[in-house]
Write a protein that holds these residues in place. Structure first.
Motif, PDB file in Angstrom:
ATOM      1  N   PHE A  11     -21.640   2.278  -8.592  1.00 26.28           N
ATOM      2  CA  PHE A  11     -22.164   1.132  -9.391  1.00 26.28           C
ATOM      3  C   PHE A  11     -21.381   0.551 -10.579  1.00 26.28           C
ATOM      4  O   PHE A  11     -20.382   1.470 -11.148  1.00 26.28           O
ATOM      5  CB  PHE A  11     -23.523   1.615 -10.377  1.00 26.28           C
ATOM      6  N   ALA A  12     -21.139  -0.578 -10.947  1.00 28.97           N
ATOM      7  CA  ALA A  12     -20.342  -1.159 -11.896  1.00 28.97           C
ATOM      8  C   ALA A  12     -20.868  -0.740 -13.229  1.00 28.97           C
ATOM      9  O   ALA A  12     -20.407  -0.547 -14.179  1.00 28.97           O
ATOM     10  CB  ALA A  12     -20.289  -2.628 -11.633  1.00 28.97           C
ATOM     11  N   ASP A  13     -22.275  -0.627 -13.391  1.00 22.43           N
ATOM     12  CA  ASP A  13     -22.716  -0.144 -14.662  1.00 22.43           C
ATOM     13  C   ASP A  13     -23.904   0.823 -14.210  1.00 22.43           C
ATOM     14  O   ASP A  13     -25.014   0.491 -13.991  1.00 22.43           O
ATOM     15  CB  ASP A  13     -23.345  -1.507 -15.320  1.00 22.43           C
ATOM     16  N   LEU A  14     -23.577   2.155 -14.412  1.00 23.64           N
ATOM     17  CA  LEU A  14     -24.506   3.108 -14.022  1.00 23.64           C
ATOM     18  C   LEU A  14     -25.880   3.120 -14.917  1.00 23.64           C
ATOM     19  O   LEU A  14     -26.754   3.332 -14.416  1.00 23.64           O
ATOM     20  CB  LEU A  14     -23.704   4.572 -14.396  1.00 23.64           C
ATOM     21  N   ASP A  15     -25.547   2.863 -16.230  1.00 25.13           N
ATOM     22  CA  ASP A  15     -26.873   2.632 -16.979  1.00 25.13           C
ATOM     23  C   ASP A  15     -27.814   1.798 -16.689  1.00 25.13           C
ATOM     24  O   ASP A  15     -29.172   2.028 -16.560  1.00 25.13           O
ATOM     25  CB  ASP A  15     -26.390   2.515 -18.755  1.00 25.13           C
ATOM     26  N   LYS A  16     -27.407   0.631 -16.170  1.00 27.03           N
ATOM     27  CA  LYS A  16     -28.098  -0.547 -15.954  1.00 27.03           C
ATOM     28  C   LYS A  16     -28.953  -0.110 -14.486  1.00 27.03           C
ATOM     29  O   LYS A  16     -29.944  -0.454 -14.187  1.00 27.03           O
ATOM     30  CB  LYS A  16     -27.276  -1.813 -15.771  1.00 27.03           C
ATOM     31  N   GLY A  17     -28.145   0.218 -13.534  1.00 27.36           N
ATOM     32  CA  GLY A  17     -28.644   0.708 -12.444  1.00 27.36           C
ATOM     33  C   GLY A  17     -29.696   1.807 -12.127  1.00 27.36           C
ATOM     34  O   GLY A  17     -30.803   1.605 -11.725  1.00 27.36           O
ATOM     35  N   LEU A  18     -29.454   2.646 -13.465  1.00 28.93           N
ATOM     36  CA  LEU A  18     -30.575   3.775 -13.482  1.00 28.93           C
ATOM     37  C   LEU A  18     -31.678   3.310 -14.033  1.00 28.93           C
ATOM     38  O   LEU A  18     -33.011   3.631 -13.768  1.00 28.93           O
ATOM     39  CB  LEU A  18     -30.097   5.003 -14.186  1.00 28.93           C
ATOM     40  N   ARG A  19     -31.557   2.249 -14.952  1.00 24.33           N
ATOM     41  CA  ARG A  19     -32.705   1.551 -15.590  1.00 24.33           C
ATOM     42  C   ARG A  19     -33.363   1.201 -14.601  1.00 24.33           C
ATOM     43  O   ARG A  19     -34.680   0.788 -14.642  1.00 24.33           O
ATOM     44  CB  ARG A  19     -32.382   0.664 -16.817  1.00 24.33           C
TER      45      ARG A  19
END
Length: 244
Positions: free
Chosen positions: A140-148
């Motif tokens: 993922f380019a943005d882990l936090d966004k993917g997990l959200r």
């Protein structure tokens, strides 16, 4: 800080998502063979353990994020017997192989594959009983966004089961894994897949990815109320479990 967007497969101007899509399309024909050989087939046992985390809850609708060629989705369908399982991925090349595997097993009435941006899923809030991910979220380019997003599409009380490659934390496995991941893995990957960058990139993502207690905190920050982890095979792989 895990700067996913700065770790890219190729030296090019294109964004990370486009590069990851191209990379997996490139290596799709040899991906399964390489995965199993490079892990000595241990990856099959890791997947099975991750799915067993969900067995007590008997989920009927599942989303498998970064599904690739569908190995995890197929095993989840066989073990959990859901009514519906969606495999989502950015790479059509990988999913085409998955569709054929699903057809060969007669699971096409249960498993479907859909091209999705895992950072902006198209599904409504609270769609799935469970979400799974095997060896994919470190891309993922943005882990936090993917997990959200994974949390958002889960029903209240739903569960997340993740299995991901990690770096061992104790000797001598830590040193052995470093040598293996920097020599054998990229060399053999290059010989079989003909992609000179893909497996060197994958090693970088493993080393940079947050793990253990740090990953648990990231999961809670993303909206999960409970999260835990368990290291497998001396820490080469880590299994996570979270509840919305």
């Amino acid at each position: 800080m895990y700067r996913q967007e700065t770790i890219k497969p190729y030296e090019a101007e294109a964004g990370k998502a486009a590069q990851v899509e191209k990379m997996f399309d490139n290596i799709a024909p040899t991906y399964d063979k390489l995965n199993h050989r490079l892990s000595w087939d241990i990856d099959k046992g890791w997947r099975r353990k991750a799915i067993r985390q969900l067995e007590p809850y008997k989920p009927k609708t599942l989303l498998d994020i970064a599904t690739g060629t569908g190995d995890f989705a197929i095993l989840a369908a066989e073990m959990l017997q859901p009514d519906r399982l969606v495999g989502a991925d950015i790479s059509e090349g990988m999913m085409e192989i998955g569709r054929q595997k699903v057809k060969d097993k007669g699971l096409q009435d249960i498993i479907s594959f859909e091209k999705e941006d895992c950072l902006a899923l198209s599904y409504p809030d609270g769609t799935f009983d469970a979400v799974t991910a095997a060896f994919g979220i470190r891309n993922f380019a943005d882990l936090d966004k993917g997990l959200r997003e994974m949390c958002r599409v889960l029903k209240e009380g739903g569960h997340l089961s993740i299995v991901e490659l990690t770096t061992p934390v104790s000797c001598p496995m830590k040193q052995l894994f470093h040598v293996y991941s920097h020599t054998v893995l990229p060399l053999y990957g290059r010989l079989i897949s003909k992609d000179t960058s893909a497996y060197a990139y994958l090693t970088k993502t493993i080393e940079a990815f947050p793990q253990g207690e740090r990953m648990v905190e990231i999961l809670k920050k993303a909206g999960f109320r409970d999260a835990s982890f368990r290291r497998l095979t001396s820490g080469i792989c880590t299994m996570y479990f979270a509840t919305k």
